[in-house]
Scaffold this motif. Structure first.
Motif, PDB file in Angstrom:
ATOM      1  N   SER A  57       0.852  -1.187   0.000  1.00  0.00           N
ATOM      2  CA  SER A  57       0.000   0.000   0.000  1.00  0.00           C
ATOM      3  C   SER A  57       0.892   1.243   0.000  1.00  0.00           C
ATOM      4  CB  SER A  57      -0.893   0.004   1.246  1.00  0.00           C
ATOM      5  OG  SER A  57      -0.116   0.247   2.406  1.00  0.00           O
ATOM      6  N   GLU A  58       0.295   2.362  -0.288  1.00  0.00           N
ATOM      7  CA  GLU A  58       1.033   3.627  -0.267  1.00  0.00           C
ATOM      8  C   GLU A  58       1.535   3.925   1.146  1.00  0.00           C
ATOM      9  OE1 GLU A  58       3.034   6.711  -1.762  1.00  0.00           O
ATOM     10  OE2 GLU A  58       1.943   5.281  -2.997  1.00  0.00           O
ATOM     11  N   LYS A  59       0.718   3.630   2.151  1.00  0.00           N
ATOM     12  CA  LYS A  59       1.137   3.844   3.539  1.00  0.00           C
ATOM     13  C   LYS A  59       2.359   2.977   3.861  1.00  0.00           C
ATOM     14  CE  LYS A  59      -0.286   3.374   8.326  1.00  0.00           C
ATOM     15  NZ  LYS A  59      -1.255   2.835   9.248  1.00  0.00           N
ATOM     16  N   GLN A  60       2.328   1.712   3.463  1.00  0.00           N
ATOM     17  CA  GLN A  60       3.467   0.826   3.699  1.00  0.00           C
ATOM     18  C   GLN A  60       4.708   1.340   2.981  1.00  0.00           C
ATOM     19  OE1 GLN A  60       1.567  -2.708   2.196  1.00  0.00           O
ATOM     20  NE2 GLN A  60       1.192  -3.523   4.245  1.00  0.00           N
ATOM     21  N   LYS A  61       4.531   1.816   1.765  1.00  0.00           N
ATOM     22  CA  LYS A  61       5.652   2.358   1.001  1.00  0.00           C
ATOM     23  C   LYS A  61       6.287   3.523   1.750  1.00  0.00           C
ATOM     24  CE  LYS A  61       6.726   4.814  -3.283  1.00  0.00           C
ATOM     25  NZ  LYS A  61       6.163   5.358  -4.526  1.00  0.00           N
ATOM     26  N   GLN A  62       5.472   4.425   2.256  1.00  0.00           N
ATOM     27  CA  GLN A  62       5.996   5.581   2.982  1.00  0.00           C
ATOM     28  C   GLN A  62       6.715   5.149   4.264  1.00  0.00           C
ATOM     29  OE1 GLN A  62       6.189   8.555   1.569  1.00  0.00           O
ATOM     30  NE2 GLN A  62       5.140   7.598  -0.155  1.00  0.00           N
ATOM     31  N   GLN A  63       6.163   4.152   4.956  1.00  0.00           N
ATOM     32  CA  GLN A  63       6.820   3.632   6.157  1.00  0.00           C
ATOM     33  C   GLN A  63       8.172   3.003   5.795  1.00  0.00           C
ATOM     34  OE1 GLN A  63       3.328   1.250   7.285  1.00  0.00           O
ATOM     35  NE2 GLN A  63       3.513   2.151   9.327  1.00  0.00           N
ATOM     36  N   LEU A  64       8.212   2.276   4.694  1.00  0.00           N
ATOM     37  CA  LEU A  64       9.460   1.637   4.268  1.00  0.00           C
ATOM     38  C   LEU A  64      10.502   2.659   3.820  1.00  0.00           C
ATOM     39  CD1 LEU A  64       8.088  -1.497   2.397  1.00  0.00           C
ATOM     40  CD2 LEU A  64       9.332  -1.465   4.566  1.00  0.00           C
ATOM     41  N   ILE A  65      10.075   3.753   3.220  1.00  0.00           N
ATOM     42  CA  ILE A  65      11.007   4.815   2.842  1.00  0.00           C
ATOM     43  C   ILE A  65      11.702   5.357   4.094  1.00  0.00           C
ATOM     44  CG2 ILE A  65      11.127   7.203   1.987  1.00  0.00           C
ATOM     45  CD1 ILE A  65       8.993   6.348  -0.127  1.00  0.00           C
TER      46      ILE A  65
END
Length: 112
Positions: free
Chosen positions: A10-18
């Protein structure tokens, strides 16, 4: 038993991973995701079922996600899924992975 072909985040997961990439210096999504999955599987409780969108541009094949230890990760997942399926037989393996990955990314993000 079903298989897992593609892992989509998800976009939220992507931002957390960044943020995790920046804090840890680990550059590869798959490594961070593996660790997150293991963190979630180590928790004996079942993650809450939720609708997690696959709305980011981050996706990886199972082979990329699991790397050279594909059989190990698949065995761990299938064992956890087998236990889970006794209480909830309606959830697919891919959804099971998705909710564990989501919980793991959240746990990992909070731990740093």
């Amino acid at each position: 038993m079903q298989s897992i072909d593609i892992i989509r985040l998800s976009e939220k997961q992507k931002q957390q991973l960044i943020i995790l990439k920046r804090k840890t210096g680990i550059e590869n999504w798959n490594v961070l995701c593996r660790w997150a999955l293991c963190m979630s599987l180590a928790d004996p409780t079942v993650p809450p079922k939720e609708d997690i969108p696959s709305d980011s541009n981050v996706e990886m094949t199972w082979k990329t996600f699991s790397g050279e230890f594909s059989e190990l990760y698949l065995t761990l997942l299938k064992e956890a899924y087998r236990k889970f399926a006794k209480t909830d037989g309606d959830t697919e393996l891919s959804t099971f992975v998705k909710i564990h990955l989501n919980r793991g990314i959240n746990l990992y993000s909070k731990s740093l």
